[in-house]
Write an enzyme that holds these catalytic residues in place. Structure first.
Site, PDB file in Angstrom:
ATOM      1  N   ASP A  12       1.983   6.381   5.793  1.00 22.78           N
ATOM      2  CA  ASP A  12       0.442   5.294   4.849  1.00 22.78           C
ATOM      3  C   ASP A  12       0.656   4.752   3.369  1.00 22.78           C
ATOM      4  O   ASP A  12       0.262   4.209   3.146  1.00 22.78           O
ATOM      5  CB  ASP A  12      -0.381   6.671   4.478  1.00 22.78           C
ATOM      6  CG  ASP A  12      -2.481   5.079   5.072  1.00 22.78           C
ATOM      7  OD1 ASP A  12      -1.319   3.977   5.030  1.00 22.78           O
ATOM      8  OD2 ASP A  12      -3.423   5.796   4.577  1.00 22.78           O
ATOM      9  N   ARG A  50      -7.882  -0.496   1.137  1.00 23.60           N
ATOM     10  CA  ARG A  50      -7.902  -2.018   1.315  1.00 23.60           C
ATOM     11  C   ARG A  50      -8.223  -1.793  -1.141  1.00 23.60           C
ATOM     12  O   ARG A  50      -8.919  -2.792  -1.637  1.00 23.60           O
ATOM     13  CB  ARG A  50      -8.872  -2.369   1.802  1.00 23.60           C
ATOM     14  CG  ARG A  50     -10.416  -1.775   1.597  1.00 23.60           C
ATOM     15  CD  ARG A  50     -11.060  -1.663   2.770  1.00 23.60           C
ATOM     16  NE  ARG A  50     -10.761  -1.682   4.495  1.00 23.60           N
ATOM     17  CZ  ARG A  50     -11.851  -1.149   5.271  1.00 23.60           C
ATOM     18  NH1 ARG A  50     -12.342  -1.838   5.640  1.00 23.60           N
ATOM     19  NH2 ARG A  50     -10.709  -1.317   6.608  1.00 23.60           N
ATOM     20  N   ASP A  94      -3.091  10.606   4.032  1.00 31.03           N
ATOM     21  CA  ASP A  94      -4.437   9.862   3.684  1.00 31.03           C
ATOM     22  C   ASP A  94      -4.792  10.499   4.384  1.00 31.03           C
ATOM     23  O   ASP A  94      -4.755  11.245   5.714  1.00 31.03           O
ATOM     24  CB  ASP A  94      -4.178   8.143   4.695  1.00 31.03           C
ATOM     25  CG  ASP A  94      -5.798   8.083   4.400  1.00 31.03           C
ATOM     26  OD1 ASP A  94      -6.133   8.396   3.789  1.00 31.03           O
ATOM     27  OD2 ASP A  94      -5.768   6.362   5.283  1.00 31.03           O
ATOM     28  N   LYS A 120     -10.302  12.544   8.126  1.00 33.08           N
ATOM     29  CA  LYS A 120      -9.875  12.294   9.764  1.00 33.08           C
ATOM     30  C   LYS A 120      -9.970  13.619  10.225  1.00 33.08           C
ATOM     31  O   LYS A 120      -9.704  14.484  10.193  1.00 33.08           O
ATOM     32  CB  LYS A 120      -8.667  12.128   8.911  1.00 33.08           C
ATOM     33  CG  LYS A 120      -8.312  10.688   9.045  1.00 33.08           C
ATOM     34  CD  LYS A 120      -6.924  10.251   9.029  1.00 33.08           C
ATOM     35  CE  LYS A 120      -6.464   8.751   7.826  1.00 33.08           C
ATOM     36  NZ  LYS A 120      -7.056   7.564   9.196  1.00 33.08           N
ATOM     37  N   ASP A 132     -12.365   6.598   4.016  1.00 33.93           N
ATOM     38  CA  ASP A 132     -11.528   6.322   4.468  1.00 33.93           C
ATOM     39  C   ASP A 132     -10.562   4.708   4.972  1.00 33.93           C
ATOM     40  O   ASP A 132      -9.221   4.488   5.205  1.00 33.93           O
ATOM     41  CB  ASP A 132     -11.207   7.122   5.752  1.00 33.93           C
ATOM     42  CG  ASP A 132      -9.994   7.630   7.139  1.00 33.93           C
ATOM     43  OD1 ASP A 132      -9.461   7.020   5.936  1.00 33.93           O
ATOM     44  OD2 ASP A 132      -9.881   7.301   8.382  1.00 33.93           O
ATOM     45  N   LYS A 169       0.994  -1.228   0.097  1.00 35.00           N
ATOM     46  CA  LYS A 169       0.002   0.234   0.208  1.00 35.00           C
ATOM     47  C   LYS A 169       1.271   1.084  -0.324  1.00 35.00           C
ATOM     48  O   LYS A 169       1.571   1.297   1.263  1.00 35.00           O
ATOM     49  CB  LYS A 169      -0.624  -0.400   1.507  1.00 35.00           C
ATOM     50  CG  LYS A 169      -1.881   1.631   1.343  1.00 35.00           C
ATOM     51  CD  LYS A 169      -2.575   1.550   2.805  1.00 35.00           C
ATOM     52  CE  LYS A 169      -3.087   2.882   2.879  1.00 35.00           C
ATOM     53  NZ  LYS A 169      -3.978   2.312   4.181  1.00 35.00           N
TER      54      LYS A 169
HETATM   55  N1  BES Z   1      -4.299   4.606   7.300  1.00 33.96           N
HETATM   56  C1  BES Z   1      -5.830   4.253   7.557  1.00 33.96           C
HETATM   57  C2  BES Z   1      -5.362   2.930   8.356  1.00 33.96           C
HETATM   58  C3  BES Z   1      -4.537   3.577   9.571  1.00 33.96           C
HETATM   59  C4  BES Z   1      -5.166   4.417  11.193  1.00 33.96           C
HETATM   60  C5  BES Z   1      -2.581   3.848  10.288  1.00 33.96           C
HETATM   61  C6  BES Z   1      -4.618   5.145  12.143  1.00 33.96           C
HETATM   62  C7  BES Z   1      -2.563   4.046  10.826  1.00 33.96           C
HETATM   63  C8  BES Z   1      -1.923   4.071  12.335  1.00 33.96           C
HETATM   64  C9  BES Z   1      -6.240   3.947   6.763  1.00 33.96           C
HETATM   65  O1  BES Z   1      -6.652   3.516   5.818  1.00 33.96           O
HETATM   66  C10 BES Z   1      -7.811   4.094   7.723  1.00 33.96           C
HETATM   67  O2  BES Z   1      -8.292   5.193   7.612  1.00 33.96           O
HETATM   68  N2  BES Z   1      -8.266   3.091   8.172  1.00 33.96           N
HETATM   69  C11 BES Z   1      -9.717   3.439   9.168  1.00 33.96           C
HETATM   70  C12 BES Z   1     -10.687   2.282   8.368  1.00 33.96           C
HETATM   71  C13 BES Z   1     -11.759   2.708   8.880  1.00 33.96           C
HETATM   72  C14 BES Z   1     -13.451   3.877   8.227  1.00 33.96           C
HETATM   73  C15 BES Z   1     -13.492   1.615   8.597  1.00 33.96           C
HETATM   74  C16 BES Z   1      -8.944   2.900  10.198  1.00 33.96           C
HETATM   75  O3  BES Z   1      -8.626   1.946  10.601  1.00 33.96           O
HETATM   76  O4  BES Z   1     -10.191   3.949  10.819  1.00 33.96           O
HETATM   77 ZN    ZN Z   2      -5.042   4.752   5.320  1.00 38.64          ZN
HETATM   78 ZN    ZN Z   3      -7.819   5.962   4.922  1.00 39.70          ZN
END
Ligand code: BES
Ligand code: ZN
Ligand code: ZN
Length: 504
Positions: free
Chosen positions: A293, A356, A275, A282, A352, A270
């Site tokens: 990210d 995936r 992000d 966020k 967010d 990835k």
């Molecule tokens: N890049 C984030 C995951 C992440 C969060 C990495 C904190 C490092 C630190 C990912 O793209 C994301 O935002 N995932 C969400 C998914 C949710 C919206 C289903 C998450 O984990 O909150």
């Molecule tokens: Zn992300």
């Molecule tokens: Zn995200």
């Protein structure tokens, strides 16, 4: 800056600024209640006998005791580094000790170091393994990210570390030194990509840096621009890229170390260079951390560079999907439906949950190449941080043989991994209401597993696959790993992925 050299010499034949010897905890015998430290260098042990009996040196792991201006055996300073008990000695103990030593070298401002390495282990195999770990530890700790500070703040001094061993010309020992150097420097390469801010590490820059780094290594790098990505029907990657002014990139790396007919192993990363969350934006607090990210992509790139430089006898390919996730006026909106490369439709209920979506296309493309296995790395979910903190990388696989290989590889490198559950119930949670799939779960909790279940829909049946969620371990592990910066990227899984590739 640090330069590390290996010499086939005995310490008694050199003179210099700082001598480094190791200390160990002695085993406690039935008669003793306490034991005294053992020093790996006989002359130093003799000279320090009082210090040892006064228990000023204990031999505990990562203990550092230094003697400034000791004027001993032709050296001005002596640094004694603890390795703990022999029966608990392993590569990770040595890596941590190297980190402790590095910090002391900086504190005493010494620039010319001679390390007496014989005596760290008795057997040659152990000595080689610990030498590799020692060099990795030094390289990883020496890393700093100062290039964006003005010249005055940059450290200019070169610290010369000379590792001395009577076996310094032995093939296995030389190879261990070489491997430690490559693994350390390649992990540091990945760390730099991660530490670069989003404006200076866009998908285009990430691709360019990969092309540049691969020159002369035998790696073939192909970069797809937006036009080509459109032609390849990568609806996941394009859907995420819609909100950004920066073009996405799809980076392909190919390494042929075995017969062309042998199936490659495939790495997928990835490479989300920033992000923001997109329209499902966020919160501001700590959003700056989202420059990390792309560490899944960065670490896969670092592993490929190491595999090529080590000339492993294996075929390996890597695919890094790279874009920003921004809330531009054309951005994907919650509820939008896109179609991934493999034809499956998905609704985006939270923009967010974008990792995936870009991995979906990369995994589909990887599957089409019919590799032996697929391994992906991604800072995919905040949920994995809730589950495992920054201690373990959570990995998911339904393939028992692959699990065994992963555990073996991580056991060797000392990178902590934890096998997480993935079952059909998680897959059910990712069914869409209006499309085949939803990018968010209809259930509660298990956010890392449901994210993995989504990814699984893009891996062709029959290909052993493992997903590594490095969201907790890709940066800021300095609280528990002395060779990592307190803040900053870690290069997690670079070394484990290389070790895994060796098993094929
Ligand atoms: N890049 C984030 C995951 C992440 C969060 C990495 C904190 C490092 C630190 C990912 O793209 C994301 O935002 N995932 C969400 C998914 C949710 C919206 C289903 C998450 O984990 O909150
Ligand atoms: Zn992300
Ligand atoms: Zn995200």
């Amino acid at each position: 800056m640090m330069q590390i050299h290996l010499h086939a010499k005995d310490i008694s034949t050199v003179k210099g600024q700082t001598l480094v010897v190791f200390s160990k905890l002695s085993a406690v015998t039935a008669k003793q209640t306490e034991s005294l430290a053992k020093i790996t260098h006989a002359e130093t042990a003799k000279a320090l006998s009082e210090t040892i009996s006064d228990k000023i040196i204990s031999g505990a792991a990562s203990e550092v005791i230094s003697f400034r201006e000791a004027r001993f055996l032709g050296f001005r300073n002596v640094i004694c580094v603890g390795l703990g008990a022999d029966n608990k000695l392993n590569g990770e103990v040595v890596r941590q000790a190297a980190a402790a030593l590095c910090k002391e070298i900086k504190a005493v401002k010494s620039t010319e170091i001679y390390v007496h390495f014989d005596g760290v282990a008795t057997g040659k195999n152990d000595l080689a393994a610990y030498l590799q770990a020692f060099v990795e530890g030094l390289q990883l700790t020496a890393y700093s990210f100062n290039e964006l500070k003005t010249a005055a703040k940059k450290e200019k001094e070169v610290i010369q570390i000379n590792i001395l061993s009577k076996l310094g010309k032995d093939k296995a020992i030389v190879q261990a030194f070489h491997e430690g150097t490559i693994l350390g420097t390649c992990a540091n390469f990945s760390k730099r990509l991660g530490d670069m801010p989003g404006n200076l590490m866009t998908p285009t820059i990430l691709a360019n840096e990969t092309v540049k780094a691969a020159k002369g290594t035998g790696l073939k790098v192909t970069v797809w621009d937006k036009k080509r990505i459109e032609k390849e029907r990568m609806g996941g990657l394009l859907g995420v890229a819609r909100g950004s002014a920066e073009e996405p990139r799809f980076i392909i790396m190919e390494y042929t170390g075995a017969a062309k007919t042998k199936k490659p192993i495939a790495f997928v990363g990835k490479g989300l260079t920033f992000d923001t969350g997109g329209i499902s934006i966020k919160p501001s607090a700590k959003m700056e951390d989202m420059k990390y990210d792309m560490c899944g992509g960065a670490n896969v790139i670092g592993a490929m560079l190491a595999i090529a430089q080590l000339k492993l006898k294996v075929n390996v390919v890597a695919y890094v999907a790279s874009t920003e996730n921004m809330p531009g006026s054309k951005a994907t909106k919650p509820g939008d439906v896109h179609i991934a490369r493999n034809g499956k439709s998905f609704e985006v209920n939270n923009t967010d949950a974008e990792g995936r979506l870009i991995l979906a296309d990369a995994l589909s493309y990887a599957s089409e190449q019919k590799p032996e296995i697929i391994i992906d790395a991604a800072t995919l979910t905040g949920a994995i941080i809730m589950a495992l903190g920054n201690i373990h990388t959570g990995y998911f696989t339904r393939n028992a043989a692959l699990k065994t290989k992963i555990e073996k590889a991580a056991g060797t490198t000392g990178e902590l991994v934890w096998n997480m559950p993935l079952v059909d119930a998680h897959v059910k949670d990712m069914k869409g209401t209006y499309a085949d799939l939803s990018n968010t779960s209809s259930g509660q909790g298990a956010g890392s597993a449901t994210a993995t279940a989504f990814l699984e829909q893009f891996v062709a049946e029959g290909i052993p696959w493992a997903h590594f969620d490095i969201a907790g371990t890709a940066w800021a592990c300095g609280n528990r790993l002395n060779y990592c910066s307190a803040k900053g990227a870690t290069g997690s899984m670079v070394r484990t992925f290389v070790e895994l590739a060796k098993q094929y």
